[in-house]
Design a protein around this motif. Structure first.
Motif, PDB file in Angstrom:
ATOM      1  N   VAL A 109      30.110  41.341  28.896  1.00 49.43           N
ATOM      2  CA  VAL A 109      31.219  41.400  29.559  1.00 49.43           C
ATOM      3  C   VAL A 109      31.114  42.385  30.895  1.00 49.43           C
ATOM      4  O   VAL A 109      31.689  42.042  31.853  1.00 49.43           O
ATOM      5  CB  VAL A 109      32.411  41.667  28.627  1.00 49.43           C
ATOM      6  N   ARG A 113      31.388  41.318  34.722  1.00 53.88           N
ATOM      7  CA  ARG A 113      32.671  41.707  35.498  1.00 53.88           C
ATOM      8  C   ARG A 113      32.210  42.379  36.716  1.00 53.88           C
ATOM      9  O   ARG A 113      32.721  42.272  37.737  1.00 53.88           O
ATOM     10  CB  ARG A 113      33.451  42.402  34.722  1.00 53.88           C
ATOM     11  N   GLN A 139      36.422  35.575  24.440  1.00 56.30           N
ATOM     12  CA  GLN A 139      37.187  36.616  24.341  1.00 56.30           C
ATOM     13  C   GLN A 139      37.559  37.039  25.900  1.00 56.30           C
ATOM     14  O   GLN A 139      38.826  37.618  25.950  1.00 56.30           O
ATOM     15  CB  GLN A 139      36.459  37.915  23.976  1.00 56.30           C
ATOM     16  N   HIS A 140      36.784  37.073  26.820  1.00 55.34           N
ATOM     17  CA  HIS A 140      37.249  37.362  28.286  1.00 55.34           C
ATOM     18  C   HIS A 140      36.686  36.183  29.232  1.00 55.34           C
ATOM     19  O   HIS A 140      35.518  36.253  29.815  1.00 55.34           O
ATOM     20  CB  HIS A 140      36.302  38.499  28.519  1.00 55.34           C
TER      21      HIS A 140
END
Length: 325
Positions: A109, A113, A139-140
């Protein structure tokens, strides 16, 4: 040319060891870290194996992150050589690399990102069950913007399976994760058994790995300890090194041929883990993967031998059947 910035998501594993060492021996690749999942063996062993592999090359700067200890939904299954567990010291010497405190999913993640923010997406080479990647995407969902592509070793079509008659192990181990990843919208390059079984390595190739110093010797130890041949199935001596094809595709895509198509994964029932490809557009669904269908066997074998040799003292290595650097 700018190196490919990659994360290897793996479940080491003998094949995984070859892929990781190939990446670390290739100047075309900038390996940002390893995201480790249970698969071939339990998580504690896959993490220990990953740390040993990285230590062989002196690349303590490459972090090893422990991730999912089991699949999303289904019962746990392990690989054919699950009894091996962690590589013993006689095969792969102990090193001083220890896993990072950061979980593999958190690492994925954070890295994706940051890549999205820098407008410089990264490639994930997925050579184990896809649990870590699926968890990151579930989740993301925004992390998808930071992934340039996922190059996945997994699935089987006409080659059928090797852990069951119908399923390749990585997809069998967590079909629900694979279904999430394959329908995430992230570009997928898929290396099924149909192509990985086209390139077979023999004893002479394993011996040639020794030119790669300590790393090459350990790889030789692993491949000469566990018999990978199956003349009844392959029709000739030798065995595949499945996972290394993901790295080879990044380095020399001209060695491969493939096509864009829709790929689906069975997530329940007797045929759980079975993959199907709509090569003839019977379903009318948009392509979600580039399925690799052919490989130049000589070129691939030579490339892998060359990159393992770079871990040794051989300068400007050129190996029989190989590619000169």
């Amino acid at each position: 040319m700018k190196p490919h910035r990659i994360i290897i998501d793996a479940d080491p594993g003998v094949d995984d060891a070859a892929a990781i060492l190939m990446a670390l021996g290739s100047p075309e690749v900038d390996l940002l870290g390893l995201s480790i999942v249970a698969g071939n063996v339990p998580l504690e062993a896959t993490v220990a194996n990953a740390c040993k592999i990285v230590a062989l090359t002196g690349r303590g700067d490459v972090p090893v992150h422990a991730g999912a200890a089991g699949p999303l939904v289904r019962d746990q299954v392990y690989g054919k050589y699950a009894h091996i567990g962690a590589f013993n010291d006689s095969l792969v010497p102990a090193g001083d690399v220890v896993p990072s405190a950061e979980n593999a999913v958190q690492f994925l993640v954070r890295s994706t990102r940051a890549a999205a923010a820098a407008n410089d997406p990264i490639t994930i080479c997925a050579i184990g069950p896809l649990t870590n990647i699926a968890l990151a995407l579930i989740q993301h969902p925004d992390v998808a913007r930071g992934i340039r592509r996922i190059v996945s070793m997994g699935g089987a079509f006409t080659a059928l399976g090797h852990r069951t008659p119908w399923a390749e192990f990585n997809l069998l181990a967590d079909p629900h994760a694979a279904d999430i990843v394959y329908h995430s919208g992230v570009p997928i390059v898929m290396m099924p058994l149909d192509v990985t079984l086209q390139a077979l390595f023999t004893e002479q190739h394993f011996v040639a790995f020794r030119r790669g110093g300590a790393a090459g010797q350990a790889l030789c130890n692993l491949f000469t300890t566990f018999d990978r041949s199956d003349i009844a199935r392959f029709g000739r001596p030798g065995g595949p090194i499945h996972d290394a094809m993901t790295i080879a595709w990044l380095i020399r895509p001209g060695l491969f041929k493939g096509c864009d198509t829709y790929v689906g994964v069975e997530v329940a029932g007797v045929t759980m883990g079975y993959t199907y490809a709509d090569f003839h557009d019977k379903l009318g669904r948009a392509a979600n993967a580039t399925v690799i269908t052919e490989v130049d066997e000589t070129g691939f074998i030579g490339l892998l031998l060359d990159r393992i040799a770079r871990h040794g003292d051989t300068e400007n290595a050129e190996i029989a059947g190989g590619v000169k650097a």
